[in-house]
Design an enzyme around this catalytic site. Structure first.
Site, short mmCIF file in Angstrom:
data_model
loop_
_atom_site.label_atom_id
_atom_site.label_comp_id
_atom_site.label_asym_id
_atom_site.label_seq_id
_atom_site.Cartn_x
_atom_site.Cartn_y
_atom_site.Cartn_z
N ASP A 7 5.80 -5.94 16.45
CA ASP A 7 5.13 -5.59 15.19
C ASP A 7 5.05 -4.07 15.12
O ASP A 7 5.71 -3.34 15.88
CB ASP A 7 3.78 -6.32 15.04
CG ASP A 7 2.67 -5.74 15.93
OD1 ASP A 7 2.92 -4.79 16.72
OD2 ASP A 7 1.53 -6.23 15.82
N CYS A 64 3.53 -6.44 20.84
CA CYS A 64 2.58 -6.05 19.79
C CYS A 64 1.57 -5.10 20.45
O CYS A 64 1.84 -4.59 21.54
CB CYS A 64 1.92 -7.27 19.11
SG CYS A 64 0.79 -8.22 20.11
N THR A 66 -1.48 -5.54 21.84
CA THR A 66 -1.98 -6.08 23.11
C THR A 66 -0.96 -6.98 23.79
O THR A 66 -1.12 -7.30 24.98
CB THR A 66 -3.23 -6.94 22.86
OG1 THR A 66 -2.87 -7.98 21.93
CG2 THR A 66 -4.38 -6.11 22.30
N HIS A 97 8.13 -19.37 38.93
CA HIS A 97 7.32 -20.59 38.90
C HIS A 97 7.28 -21.29 37.54
O HIS A 97 7.16 -22.51 37.49
CB HIS A 97 5.87 -20.28 39.32
CG HIS A 97 5.76 -19.89 40.76
ND1 HIS A 97 4.56 -19.62 41.38
CD2 HIS A 97 6.71 -19.71 41.73
CE1 HIS A 97 4.77 -19.30 42.65
NE2 HIS A 97 6.06 -19.33 42.89
N HIS A 132 8.30 -26.60 41.16
CA HIS A 132 7.97 -25.93 39.90
C HIS A 132 8.66 -26.59 38.70
O HIS A 132 8.15 -26.52 37.60
CB HIS A 132 8.31 -24.44 39.99
CG HIS A 132 7.60 -23.76 41.11
ND1 HIS A 132 6.23 -23.62 41.14
CD2 HIS A 132 8.06 -23.22 42.26
CE1 HIS A 132 5.88 -23.01 42.26
NE2 HIS A 132 6.97 -22.75 42.96
N ARG A 135 6.47 -29.18 37.11
CA ARG A 135 5.37 -28.61 36.31
C ARG A 135 5.88 -28.06 34.99
O ARG A 135 5.22 -28.17 33.96
CB ARG A 135 4.65 -27.54 37.13
CG ARG A 135 3.96 -28.15 38.35
CD ARG A 135 3.65 -27.17 39.43
NE ARG A 135 3.11 -27.84 40.60
CZ ARG A 135 3.01 -27.28 41.80
NH1 ARG A 135 3.41 -26.04 41.99
NH2 ARG A 135 2.50 -27.96 42.80
#
Ligand code: RB5
Length: 149
Positions: A7, A64, A66, A97, A132, A135
């Protein structure tokens, strides 16, 4: 091909990362934005995330202020596993992972050298598979509304 988008907080960092990617021999598809004029991060997240989900791009990078909003938006696209990283160990482990296929960084949180290191580690670390994989498959099940137990 690597997708990249940001952004209005991210064009300068995006350009720095693009230069590094080119040096690494990667081909980059830039989904904007290109200026500091205010835009809505979900629009740019969606462009990059859909390119990754469709297979057009192998991996994606989103930026962006943050990194939070744009990672949340990218993760709404089915098939995307976007990790917000502010350190390179997390970038390494999310590849090993979680088989993350996108990474988000916050241009107002993480300095350019660290951000570039995060991206470099992210793109060069393979998925470990094994336990992994199960998951990661569960993440896909969740995405498909399936029960996990
Ligand atoms: C834009 O001002 C800012 O809200 C955005 O870049 C991002 O930090 C959102 O999560």
């Amino acid at each position: 091909m690597i997708a990249i988008a940001c952004d209005h907080a991210g064009p300068a960092l995006k350009d720095e990362i693009k230069a590094m990617l080119t040096e690494m021999g990667e081909t980059v598809k830039d989904f904007g934005t290109h200026t500091g004029d205010s835009v809505d991060y979900p629009v740019y997240a969606a462009r990059a995330a859909r390119a990754v989900a469709s297979g057009e791009c192998e991996k994606g990078i989103v930026i962006c202020g943050t990194g939070i909003g744009i990672s949340m938006a990218a993760n709404k696209v089915k098939g995307v596993r976007c990790a917000l990283c502010s350190d390179s160990l997390s970038a390494k482990l999310t590849r090993m992972h979680n088989d993350a296929n996108m990474v988000a960084v916050g241009a107002r949180v993480t300095g350019p050298e660290l951000a570039k290191e995060i991206v470099r580690v992210f793109l060069t670390t393979p998925f470990e598979g094994g336990r992994h994989q199960r998951r990661v498959d569960m993440l896909t099940s969740l995405e498909n509304g399936q029960e996990l137990e």
